[in-house]
Design a protein around this motif. Structure first.
Motif, PDB file in Angstrom:
ATOM      1  N   VAL B  29       4.417  -2.811  -7.117  1.00  0.00           N
ATOM      2  CA  VAL B  29       4.959  -1.458  -6.985  1.00  0.00           C
ATOM      3  C   VAL B  29       3.874  -0.461  -7.396  1.00  0.00           C
ATOM      4  O   VAL B  29       3.254  -0.606  -8.450  1.00  0.00           O
ATOM      5  CB  VAL B  29       6.208  -1.270  -7.874  1.00  0.00           C
ATOM      6  N   VAL B  30       3.643   0.520  -6.557  1.00  0.00           N
ATOM      7  CA  VAL B  30       2.672   1.574  -6.853  1.00  0.00           C
ATOM      8  C   VAL B  30       3.436   2.868  -7.089  1.00  0.00           C
ATOM      9  O   VAL B  30       4.241   3.279  -6.252  1.00  0.00           O
ATOM     10  CB  VAL B  30       1.671   1.743  -5.687  1.00  0.00           C
ATOM     11  N   SER B  31       3.177   3.498  -8.238  1.00  0.00           N
ATOM     12  CA  SER B  31       3.802   4.788  -8.531  1.00  0.00           C
ATOM     13  C   SER B  31       2.741   5.876  -8.518  1.00  0.00           C
ATOM     14  O   SER B  31       1.629   5.675  -9.016  1.00  0.00           O
ATOM     15  CB  SER B  31       4.492   4.765  -9.900  1.00  0.00           C
ATOM     16  N   VAL B  46       6.922   0.105  -2.761  1.00  0.00           N
ATOM     17  CA  VAL B  46       6.921  -1.342  -2.938  1.00  0.00           C
ATOM     18  C   VAL B  46       6.089  -1.937  -1.804  1.00  0.00           C
ATOM     19  O   VAL B  46       6.492  -1.880  -0.630  1.00  0.00           O
ATOM     20  CB  VAL B  46       8.349  -1.918  -2.928  1.00  0.00           C
ATOM     21  N   GLY B  47       4.938  -2.491  -2.200  1.00  0.00           N
ATOM     22  CA  GLY B  47       4.026  -3.049  -1.203  1.00  0.00           C
ATOM     23  C   GLY B  47       2.686  -2.355  -1.320  1.00  0.00           C
ATOM     24  O   GLY B  47       2.556  -1.201  -0.893  1.00  0.00           O
ATOM     25  N   PRO B  48       1.673  -2.995  -1.900  1.00  0.00           N
ATOM     26  CA  PRO B  48       0.379  -2.330  -2.115  1.00  0.00           C
ATOM     27  C   PRO B  48      -0.338  -1.951  -0.827  1.00  0.00           C
ATOM     28  O   PRO B  48      -1.035  -0.933  -0.773  1.00  0.00           O
ATOM     29  CB  PRO B  48      -0.412  -3.372  -2.918  1.00  0.00           C
ATOM     30  N   GLN B  49      -0.178  -2.748   0.200  1.00  0.00           N
ATOM     31  CA  GLN B  49      -0.816  -2.414   1.475  1.00  0.00           C
ATOM     32  C   GLN B  49      -0.229  -1.123   2.036  1.00  0.00           C
ATOM     33  O   GLN B  49      -0.944  -0.231   2.509  1.00  0.00           O
ATOM     34  CB  GLN B  49      -0.623  -3.570   2.465  1.00  0.00           C
ATOM     35  N   GLN B  53      -2.130   2.907   2.443  1.00  0.00           N
ATOM     36  CA  GLN B  53      -2.183   3.678   3.690  1.00  0.00           C
ATOM     37  C   GLN B  53      -1.238   4.884   3.666  1.00  0.00           C
ATOM     38  O   GLN B  53      -1.569   5.952   4.174  1.00  0.00           O
ATOM     39  CB  GLN B  53      -1.855   2.769   4.872  1.00  0.00           C
ATOM     40  N   PHE B  54      -0.048   4.679   3.093  1.00  0.00           N
ATOM     41  CA  PHE B  54       0.956   5.743   3.093  1.00  0.00           C
ATOM     42  C   PHE B  54       0.472   6.953   2.298  1.00  0.00           C
ATOM     43  O   PHE B  54       0.666   8.103   2.695  1.00  0.00           O
ATOM     44  CB  PHE B  54       2.261   5.195   2.495  1.00  0.00           C
ATOM     45  N   GLU B  81       5.834  -6.537   3.674  1.00  0.00           N
ATOM     46  CA  GLU B  81       5.348  -7.124   2.413  1.00  0.00           C
ATOM     47  C   GLU B  81       6.472  -7.632   1.525  1.00  0.00           C
ATOM     48  O   GLU B  81       6.217  -8.367   0.564  1.00  0.00           O
ATOM     49  CB  GLU B  81       4.525  -6.085   1.635  1.00  0.00           C
ATOM     50  N   THR B  82       7.699  -7.219   1.788  1.00  0.00           N
ATOM     51  CA  THR B  82       8.813  -7.635   0.929  1.00  0.00           C
ATOM     52  C   THR B  82       9.811  -8.535   1.646  1.00  0.00           C
ATOM     53  O   THR B  82      10.582  -9.242   0.986  1.00  0.00           O
ATOM     54  CB  THR B  82       9.591  -6.399   0.424  1.00  0.00           C
TER      55      THR B  82
END
Lengths: 149, 352
Positions: B29-31, B46-49, B53-54, B81-82
């Protein structure tokens, strides 16, 4: 609609308008047409945004320009008819006039019969690409209360 | 009718539950906290890839985590990714012009793009979205993340928008006006290539901080131009991503990757520039009237942004009243960025 007795208002939210330097600029967000009113016409539009009746508009315009009501009545009547025909004005949903966040336009004498100028260059440009999605009208008409922060 | 519209509410609730399932899926998880339109926005992905990009077009909007609650929370998960899926509303066609839907009580707003489905709860100020495959997104979808939902939130927050490109010299910014296809994105790209800061090529949020003091906010680092315009942007053209989907009619230049040093999150609005293509003689840059500025601002903005209404015009009128406007004659030569830079380097007032 009875122009003689009904209280009138700008046909918001489809019509947005603003008075600047004595000129009222009106935009029809549905069609892309836009309009200009100057002099007494800008004052008429300001009074319509305040939900005034025709008689009150005639009285106000006459007083502002130092003319008699009978002098300005025909011109105001004709302008109101044109505004209705263009879909810029409708019967008010308020029982009384309202206050608005817009200064009353300055009066530049002498009185001249008000006229509506219409511009359709944007309308033609947007004919194949309508500007406003009707699907969002309900959402856009009224922000949720208490949401501004 | 009501059942049909209430599905938007149910869609939001389902998506929120699925996001929490994705959170528990074990995917990273990236915040990230961003400032969008001057407001704090908390993003969880949720999803580093997907996150990499997002968040690209918003990278210059990043800010340290704020102590106060955010004005908007955005939760996004990546199906690829999930493995967490959610059926997109069949009533929304991502290929249509208006792939949006609103709940019966106007509280929830849904949008569907080729690889993104999103729901906004306007009352909770919560936006939840699923991206199917981040690598398959359309260029506009990637370059302007969740755009319409963000515009609805900005509108609710009382933050007006202007349809314009925005560049600056330091903290002094110029709005570049023009209808879609008029070349304002190209001029903004040329300005960025000449060393000016880039803040946007299509929509700018703005707020008034005081009398005559307006601050404009970048909404994306993405530059979108047509093929012909690439010839005028030789330093950026190599980075251009070509349209692959029928919905994309422009190339996307990810300035977050190739011109990150030239990005700014905000700048004071010091000038309104109205480019015109002409072969007539005359000064290249001339003061324009408040009337012409209001007309250019309002027609372009009001007729292109579905969130625009009377309140938008009132805000634009305040802008046109306070900020000096100029006509910029474009005759084909590439002097426009230098003229804009010179204009911003000289303090001016709106006495017209």
């Amino acid at each position: 609609m009875n122009l003689a007795t009904d209280r009138l208002q700008a046909n918001e939210p489809d019509i947005a308008s603003r008075i600047m330097d004595g000129e009222a600029i009106l935009i029809n967000l549905q069609s892309g047409a836009y309009y200009s009113l100057r002099g007494a016409g800008a004052l008429v539009w300001h009074l319509l945004r305040r939900h005034q009746t025709r008689d009150a508009i005639v009285h106000d315009v006459a007083g502002a320009f130092g003319e008699s009501a009978s002098t300005v009545q025909a011109g105001v009547n004709e302008l109101l008819g044109t505004l209705v025909a263009e879909g810029l004005v409708r019967v008010s949903d308020r029982p009384e006039p309202v206050t608005i966040d817009e200064e009353r336009p300055p009066v530049a004498l002498p009185y001249q019969t008000p006229a509506l100028e219409k511009f359709t260059d944007m309308e033609e440009l947007l004919a194949l690409d309508p500007p406003t999605p009707g699907a969002l009208d309900g959402l856009m008409r009224q922000p949720l209360t208490g949401r501004r922060d | 009718m009501t059942d049909g519209l209430d599905r938007v509410r149910r869609g939001y609730e389902s998506a929120t539950a699925r996001f929490h399932t994705a959170l528990a899926s074990g995917a990273a998880v990236v915040s990230q906290t961003c400032v969008i339109g001057g407001r704090t926005v908390q993003v969880r992905i949720v999803g580093p890839q997907l996150a990499e990009q997002f968040l690209g077009p918003w990278q210059h909007l990043r800010t340290p985590q704020a102590a106060v609650p955010p004005s908007l929370s955005i939760d996004v998960w990546h199906r690829a990714e999930t493995g967490i899926d959610l059926e997109a509303p069949s009533t929304l066609d991502p290929l249509s012009r208006f792939p949006y839907e609103v709940s019966a009580d106007d509280r929830c707003f849904a949008l569907r793009q080729p690889e993104t489905t999103a729901w906004l709860d306007r009352g909770a100020r919560h936006l939840v979205a699923m991206v199917g495959d981040v690598g398959r997104r359309a260029l506009y979808e990637a370059g302007r993340p969740l755009e319409m939902a963000v515009l609805v939130w900005l509108r609710d927050a009382g933050i007006p928008l202007v349809h314009a490109a925005f560049v600056s010299v330091g903290d002094a910014g110029a709005l570049i006006l023009g209808q879609s296809g008029s070349g304002k994105s190209t001029l903004a790209g040329e300005c960025a290539a000449e060393g000016l800061a880039f803040l946007g090529d299509d929509k700018v949020a703005f707020v008034r901080h005081g009398v005559g003091d307006f601050v404009g906010f970048s909404l994306s680092a993405s530059l979108h131009v047509d093929r012909r315009s690439l010839e005028r942007l030789p330093h950026l053209a190599d980075a251009a991503l070509a349209p692959a989907r029928s919905l994309d009619d422009k190339y996307r230049i990810p300035l977050e990757q190739v011109a990150a040093a030239h990005l700014r999150p905000d700048a004071r609005i010091r000038a309104i520039v109205m480019p015109t293509l002409t072969r007539q003689a005359g000064a290249p840059l001339e003061p324009a009237s408040r009337r012409s500025a209001l007309l250019a601002l309002s027609l372009s903005t009001m007729l292109s942004l579905p969130t625009a209404r009377q309140h938008s015009l009132d805000a634009l009128a305040a802008l046109a009243t306070a900020i000096p406007a100029y006509s910029l004659r474009l005759r084909g030569e590439h002097t426009a960025p230098a003229l804009v830079a010179e204009l911003l380097a000289t303090p001016r007032t709106a006495d017209r």
